[in-house]
Design a protein around this motif. Structure first.
Motif, PDB file in Angstrom:
ATOM      1  N   PRO A 181       0.534  -1.762   0.041  1.00 50.72           N
ATOM      2  CA  PRO A 181       0.390  -0.094  -0.314  1.00 50.72           C
ATOM      3  C   PRO A 181       0.411   1.298  -0.056  1.00 50.72           C
ATOM      4  O   PRO A 181       0.596   2.306  -0.751  1.00 50.72           O
ATOM      5  CB  PRO A 181      -0.852   0.212   1.295  1.00 50.72           C
ATOM      6  CG  PRO A 181      -0.705  -1.709   1.896  1.00 50.72           C
ATOM      7  CD  PRO A 181       0.095  -2.027   1.356  1.00 50.72           C
ATOM      8  N   HIS A 231       1.845   2.170  -3.356  1.00 47.11           N
ATOM      9  CA  HIS A 231       0.149   3.013  -3.476  1.00 47.11           C
ATOM     10  C   HIS A 231       0.691   4.644  -3.650  1.00 47.11           C
ATOM     11  O   HIS A 231      -0.353   5.316  -3.842  1.00 47.11           O
ATOM     12  CB  HIS A 231      -0.568   1.691  -3.722  1.00 47.11           C
ATOM     13  CG  HIS A 231      -1.269   0.906  -4.324  1.00 47.11           C
ATOM     14  ND1 HIS A 231      -1.628   1.241  -5.743  1.00 47.11           N
ATOM     15  CD2 HIS A 231      -0.825  -0.486  -3.971  1.00 47.11           C
ATOM     16  CE1 HIS A 231      -1.453  -0.352  -6.605  1.00 47.11           C
ATOM     17  NE2 HIS A 231      -1.012  -0.963  -4.974  1.00 47.11           N
ATOM     18  N   SER A 252      -0.105   7.446  -5.855  1.00 42.59           N
ATOM     19  CA  SER A 252      -1.062   8.959  -5.260  1.00 42.59           C
ATOM     20  C   SER A 252      -0.479  10.289  -4.660  1.00 42.59           C
ATOM     21  O   SER A 252      -0.952  11.454  -5.946  1.00 42.59           O
ATOM     22  CB  SER A 252      -1.893   8.475  -4.108  1.00 42.59           C
ATOM     23  OG  SER A 252      -2.628   7.284  -4.290  1.00 42.59           O
ATOM     24  N   HIS A 312      -5.462   2.764   0.458  1.00 42.29           N
ATOM     25  CA  HIS A 312      -4.936   2.143  -0.403  1.00 42.29           C
ATOM     26  C   HIS A 312      -4.389   0.692   0.854  1.00 42.29           C
ATOM     27  O   HIS A 312      -4.850  -0.500   0.283  1.00 42.29           O
ATOM     28  CB  HIS A 312      -2.938   2.596  -0.728  1.00 42.29           C
ATOM     29  CG  HIS A 312      -3.227   3.344  -1.956  1.00 42.29           C
ATOM     30  ND1 HIS A 312      -4.346   3.233  -2.595  1.00 42.29           N
ATOM     31  CD2 HIS A 312      -3.261   4.658  -1.575  1.00 42.29           C
ATOM     32  CE1 HIS A 312      -4.373   3.963  -3.800  1.00 42.29           C
ATOM     33  NE2 HIS A 312      -3.321   5.308  -3.136  1.00 42.29           N
ATOM     34  N   HIS A 351     -10.654  -5.787  -5.363  1.00 39.59           N
ATOM     35  CA  HIS A 351     -10.151  -5.139  -6.996  1.00 39.59           C
ATOM     36  C   HIS A 351     -11.157  -5.245  -7.737  1.00 39.59           C
ATOM     37  O   HIS A 351     -10.972  -5.927  -8.866  1.00 39.59           O
ATOM     38  CB  HIS A 351      -8.803  -6.029  -6.805  1.00 39.59           C
ATOM     39  CG  HIS A 351      -7.661  -4.692  -6.058  1.00 39.59           C
ATOM     40  ND1 HIS A 351      -7.953  -5.022  -4.648  1.00 39.59           N
ATOM     41  CD2 HIS A 351      -6.508  -4.675  -5.913  1.00 39.59           C
ATOM     42  CE1 HIS A 351      -6.620  -4.868  -4.453  1.00 39.59           C
ATOM     43  NE2 HIS A 351      -6.034  -4.013  -4.921  1.00 39.59           N
ATOM     44  N   HIS A 367      -5.486   2.581  -7.597  1.00 39.87           N
ATOM     45  CA  HIS A 367      -5.263   1.508  -7.042  1.00 39.87           C
ATOM     46  C   HIS A 367      -5.041   0.256  -7.644  1.00 39.87           C
ATOM     47  O   HIS A 367      -4.666  -0.710  -7.975  1.00 39.87           O
ATOM     48  CB  HIS A 367      -5.588   0.820  -5.947  1.00 39.87           C
ATOM     49  CG  HIS A 367      -4.942  -0.189  -4.529  1.00 39.87           C
ATOM     50  ND1 HIS A 367      -4.581   0.489  -3.710  1.00 39.87           N
ATOM     51  CD2 HIS A 367      -5.237  -1.235  -4.864  1.00 39.87           C
ATOM     52  CE1 HIS A 367      -3.948  -0.493  -3.465  1.00 39.87           C
ATOM     53  NE2 HIS A 367      -4.477  -1.239  -4.087  1.00 39.87           N
TER      54      HIS A 367
END
Length: 136
Positions: free
Chosen positions: A4, A7, A11, A26, A46, A79
């Motif tokens: 995470p 990610h 971001s 995330h 997801h 994500h």
């Protein structure tokens, strides 16, 4: 992406602010790794459904440390696309290959069907990558 945090770094680069602004979102998507320690954990969140569920949990927008307001859905799309090779699968995409087993329909009269009575599924199909800027 493996974690995470990666990610969140992505971001922050894309939307501004700090990675910490995005980390909780995330982590939410990847919480399923605690129960399935391989890529199959992604089947639970997801997807387009997971993105809308994330919005219900985290709110419609996030205001980052730079003062910019970002839609949660856009962060969720980022994500999922990063993990799924540019695509956003639907729940149907994930479940299409899942065989219906008798134990899944216990208590649902008339739902139990023999495996050979189920409609065939097109194997090997994946959703097409979303086009940039379409919000898909």
């Amino acid at each position: 992406m493996a974690h995470p945090w990666h990610h969140a770094l992505s971001s922050a680069k894309k939307f501004g602010g700090l990675p910490e602004d995005y980390l909780a979102i995330h982590q939410w998507f990847d919480q399923t790794k605690a129960h399935q320690a391989d890529a199959r954990h992604r089947a639970l969140l997801h997807s387009s459904f997971g993105i809308f569920l994330c919005e219900q949990v985290h709110g419609v927008t996030l205001t980052n440390s730079a003062g910019r307001t970002i839609p949660i859905r856009v962060i969720g799309e980022q994500h999922v696309q990063e993990d799924m090779g540019g695509t956003i699968p639907t729940v149907q995409d994930w479940l299409a290959e899942l065989p219906l087993r008798p134990w899944m329909a216990v208590g649902a009269q008339g739902v139990r069907v023999a495996q050979e009575e189920l409609p065939s599924v097109h194997r090997g199909t994946r959703p097409k990558p979303a086009r940039a800027g379409t919000g898909q």
